[in-house]
Scaffold this active site. Structure first.
Site, PDB file in Angstrom:
ATOM      1  N   TYR A   1      40.732  30.735  25.492  1.00  0.00           N
ATOM      2  CA  TYR A   1      40.502  30.431  26.899  1.00  0.00           C
ATOM      3  C   TYR A   1      41.701  30.853  27.740  1.00  0.00           C
ATOM      4  O   TYR A   1      41.551  31.540  28.762  1.00  0.00           O
ATOM      5  CB  TYR A   1      40.232  28.938  27.075  1.00  0.00           C
TER       6      TYR A   1
ATOM      7  N   SER B   1      41.895  34.646  27.887  1.00  0.00           N
ATOM      8  CA  SER B   1      40.846  35.233  28.723  1.00  0.00           C
ATOM      9  C   SER B   1      41.142  35.030  30.201  1.00  0.00           C
ATOM     10  O   SER B   1      40.923  35.924  31.024  1.00  0.00           O
ATOM     11  CB  SER B   1      39.472  34.639  28.367  1.00  0.00           C
ATOM     12  N   LYS B   2      41.689  33.870  30.571  1.00  0.00           N
ATOM     13  CA  LYS B   2      41.975  33.594  31.979  1.00  0.00           C
ATOM     14  C   LYS B   2      43.190  34.386  32.467  1.00  0.00           C
ATOM     15  O   LYS B   2      43.240  34.775  33.644  1.00  0.00           O
ATOM     16  CB  LYS B   2      42.174  32.094  32.205  1.00  0.00           C
TER      17      LYS B   2
END
Length: 256
Positions: free
Chosen positions: A154, A157-158
């Protein structure tokens, strides 16, 4: 004189930040709202939550990590509106764990939806956005793009979403298309329940405990705390704003 509504597509529009944004935009009256999400079951739940307002939303089903689904979404928007003025890339998933705990499947799923999906859908819809008036793209990122913790896939990806936002802003400015990101801290959504990391009861307890570390004393609310800024970036009030990163975190980043 009739004012033409802005046509806005919101991915992940059946829950969390996406649905909260839809609820808010429907109250502003200046938007023709489209929701895109993967599951028909989620669409039914969102329609039930919206009540009669659901009649004012065009619900589309599709997986933004698949090119065939993105093309299908393009065709449906093109047939009904022939343009797209606003795109909110809100679809996202998470799975807790670091490099020792996460599987390759966990990693691939997060990168595919959270990052590749934004690239693929935006690329596919670009001809429609070029036809839009003062077109604006808002990518939902996270404070996790700069602060490691919780989920390695996460966070990674951010971080990618932040750079993708800057790159697209630089490239698409020549078409008068603005691209910005919203980077929230914890917001009350169903993302951890959907991932299987928490039950509803566990998540509610986590949320209460998390709130204590925020200067404003609570975690975020999608409709109340995020949607107004998203709407500002979609509107003509932000015509000279692009490549920006809006941190909306209840003061978490300045807390001790």
């Amino acid at each position: 004189m009739t004012v033409q509504k802005k046509v806005v597509l919101i991915t992940g529009g059946t829950s969390g930040i996406g649905l909260g944004t839809i609820e808010y935009l429907l109250e502003q009256t200046g938007y023709a709202v489209i929701s895109a999400s993967r599951g028909n079951e989620n669409i039914s739940l969102a329609q039930k939550k919206l009540g009669s307002n659901a009649n004012n939303v065009l619900f589309l089903q599709g997986d933004i990590s698949k090119e065939t689904d993105c093309l299908k979404i393009y065709d449906e928007i093109d047939q009904k509106f022939s343009r797209l003025d606003c795109l909110v890339n809100s679809a996202g998933i998470t799975k807790l764990g670091g490099i020792e705990r996460q599987t390759l499947e966990d990693w691939n799923n997060s990168i595919s939806i959270n990052l590749t999906g934004i690239f693929l859908l935006t690329k596919t819809l670009l001809p429609l956005l070029k036809r839009g008036k003062n077109a604006s793209i808002v990518n939902i990122s996270s404070v996790s793009s700069e602060k490691a913790g919780g989920s390695i896939s996460y966070c990674t990806s951010k971080a990618g979403v932040d750079m993708l936002t800057k790159y697209m802003a630089q490239e698409l400015g020549k078409y008068n298309i603005r691209v910005n990101s919203i980077n929230p801290a914890a917001v009350y959504t169903n993302i951890y329940i959907a991932s299987g990391d928490y039950t509803q009861e566990e998540y509610d307890k986590w949320s209460e405990e998390k709130a204590l570390s925020y200067p404003l004393g609570r975690i975020g609310d999608a409709k109340k705390d995020l949607a107004p800024t998203i709407e500002f970036l979609l509107s003509d009030k932000s015509l000279w704003t692009t490549g920006a990163r809006y941190v909306i975190d209840g003061g978490k980043s300045i807390s001790k």
